[in-house]
Design a protein around this motif. Structure first.
Motif, mmCIF file in Angstrom:
data_model
loop_
_atom_site.group_PDB
_atom_site.id
_atom_site.type_symbol
_atom_site.label_atom_id
_atom_site.label_comp_id
_atom_site.label_asym_id
_atom_site.label_seq_id
_atom_site.Cartn_x
_atom_site.Cartn_y
_atom_site.Cartn_z
ATOM 1 N N LEU A 60 0.831 -1.208 0.000
ATOM 2 C CA LEU A 60 0.000 0.000 0.000
ATOM 3 C C LEU A 60 0.860 1.251 0.000
ATOM 4 O O LEU A 60 1.985 1.243 0.484
ATOM 5 C CB LEU A 60 -0.887 0.019 1.242
ATOM 6 C CG LEU A 60 -1.759 -1.206 1.476
ATOM 7 C CD1 LEU A 60 -2.399 -1.127 2.845
ATOM 8 C CD2 LEU A 60 -2.808 -1.284 0.394
ATOM 9 N N GLN A 61 0.334 2.336 -0.493
ATOM 10 C CA GLN A 61 1.006 3.626 -0.406
ATOM 11 C C GLN A 61 0.531 4.349 0.841
ATOM 12 O O GLN A 61 -0.661 4.379 1.139
ATOM 13 C CB GLN A 61 0.683 4.482 -1.626
ATOM 14 C CG GLN A 61 1.549 4.204 -2.807
ATOM 15 C CD GLN A 61 1.352 5.235 -3.889
ATOM 16 O OE1 GLN A 61 0.244 5.730 -4.077
ATOM 17 N NE2 GLN A 61 2.404 5.539 -4.597
ATOM 18 N N ASP A 62 1.487 4.967 1.551
ATOM 19 C CA ASP A 62 1.082 5.773 2.703
ATOM 20 C C ASP A 62 0.728 7.182 2.226
ATOM 21 O O ASP A 62 0.750 7.476 1.028
ATOM 22 C CB ASP A 62 2.172 5.779 3.789
ATOM 23 C CG ASP A 62 3.472 6.422 3.353
ATOM 24 O OD1 ASP A 62 3.492 7.144 2.332
ATOM 25 O OD2 ASP A 62 4.489 6.208 4.046
ATOM 26 N N SER A 63 0.405 8.061 3.139
ATOM 27 C CA SER A 63 -0.052 9.406 2.780
ATOM 28 C C SER A 63 1.027 10.224 2.077
ATOM 29 O O SER A 63 0.719 11.200 1.395
ATOM 30 C CB SER A 63 -0.539 10.144 4.027
ATOM 31 O OG SER A 63 0.524 10.257 4.963
ATOM 32 N N GLU A 64 2.293 9.865 2.220
ATOM 33 C CA GLU A 64 3.389 10.582 1.568
ATOM 34 C C GLU A 64 3.779 9.971 0.228
ATOM 35 O O GLU A 64 4.717 10.421 -0.404
ATOM 36 C CB GLU A 64 4.602 10.621 2.505
ATOM 37 C CG GLU A 64 4.335 11.362 3.791
ATOM 38 C CD GLU A 64 5.482 11.245 4.779
ATOM 39 O OE1 GLU A 64 6.509 10.615 4.454
ATOM 40 O OE2 GLU A 64 5.333 11.788 5.878
ATOM 41 N N GLY A 65 3.065 8.962 -0.188
ATOM 42 C CA GLY A 65 3.345 8.317 -1.464
ATOM 43 C C GLY A 65 4.384 7.223 -1.387
ATOM 44 O O GLY A 65 4.779 6.658 -2.394
ATOM 45 N N ASN A 66 4.853 6.918 -0.188
ATOM 46 C CA ASN A 66 5.829 5.843 -0.011
ATOM 47 C C ASN A 66 5.110 4.505 0.033
ATOM 48 O O ASN A 66 4.006 4.396 0.560
ATOM 49 C CB ASN A 66 6.607 6.037 1.294
ATOM 50 C CG ASN A 66 7.395 7.327 1.297
ATOM 51 O OD1 ASN A 66 8.048 7.663 0.323
ATOM 52 N ND2 ASN A 66 7.315 8.065 2.395
ATOM 53 N N LEU A 67 5.769 3.483 -0.512
ATOM 54 C CA LEU A 67 5.188 2.155 -0.478
ATOM 55 C C LEU A 67 5.409 1.541 0.897
ATOM 56 O O LEU A 67 6.479 1.656 1.481
ATOM 57 C CB LEU A 67 5.803 1.258 -1.546
ATOM 58 C CG LEU A 67 5.463 1.619 -2.986
ATOM 59 C CD1 LEU A 67 6.174 0.679 -3.943
ATOM 60 C CD2 LEU A 67 3.976 1.576 -3.231
ATOM 61 N N LYS A 68 4.381 0.899 1.395
ATOM 62 C CA LYS A 68 4.442 0.260 2.701
ATOM 63 C C LYS A 68 3.845 -1.127 2.557
ATOM 64 O O LYS A 68 2.768 -1.292 1.998
ATOM 65 C CB LYS A 68 3.637 1.084 3.706
ATOM 66 C CG LYS A 68 3.583 0.515 5.103
ATOM 67 C CD LYS A 68 2.790 1.416 6.016
ATOM 68 C CE LYS A 68 1.404 0.846 6.165
ATOM 69 N NZ LYS A 68 0.564 1.586 7.092
ATOM 70 N N GLU A 69 4.558 -2.133 3.044
ATOM 71 C CA GLU A 69 4.056 -3.504 2.957
ATOM 72 C C GLU A 69 3.319 -3.851 4.240
ATOM 73 O O GLU A 69 3.797 -3.622 5.331
ATOM 74 C CB GLU A 69 5.190 -4.496 2.736
ATOM 75 C CG GLU A 69 4.687 -5.889 2.485
ATOM 76 C CD GLU A 69 5.794 -6.846 2.118
ATOM 77 O OE1 GLU A 69 5.550 -8.050 2.179
ATOM 78 O OE2 GLU A 69 6.897 -6.393 1.783
#
Length: 75
Positions: A60-69
């Motif tokens: 998923l993408q977090d609110s800053e646009g970083n990918l998070k598993e």
């Protein structure tokens, strides 16, 4: 199918079975045995693809646009 088969080895074996069956020169009993083995390989490959798809959808993408598993099975 080998006990520790990988997706790639199972897919290759399935391709070989399909190729043999497409020739149309197998005796009926052999063709039936190949068909049964092919179905087992298909189910194995399908299950592996489903598992991978589930893992991919958990990225998923977090609110800053970083990918998070996110680990599978957690909400």
């Amino acid at each position: 199918m080998k006990k520790n088969a990988t997706f790639e080895s199972a897919a290759k074996e399935l391709e070989q079975i399909v190729s043999q069956m497409e020739k149309g020169d197998l005796p009926l009993e052999t063709a039936l045995a190949k068909f049964e083995e092919g179905m087992k390989l298909y189910e194995f490959c399908s299950k592996k693809l489903d598992e991978v798809e589930k893992k991919v959808t958990l990225i998923l993408q977090d609110s800053e646009g970083n990918l998070k598993e996110t680990p599978f099975g957690t909400e």
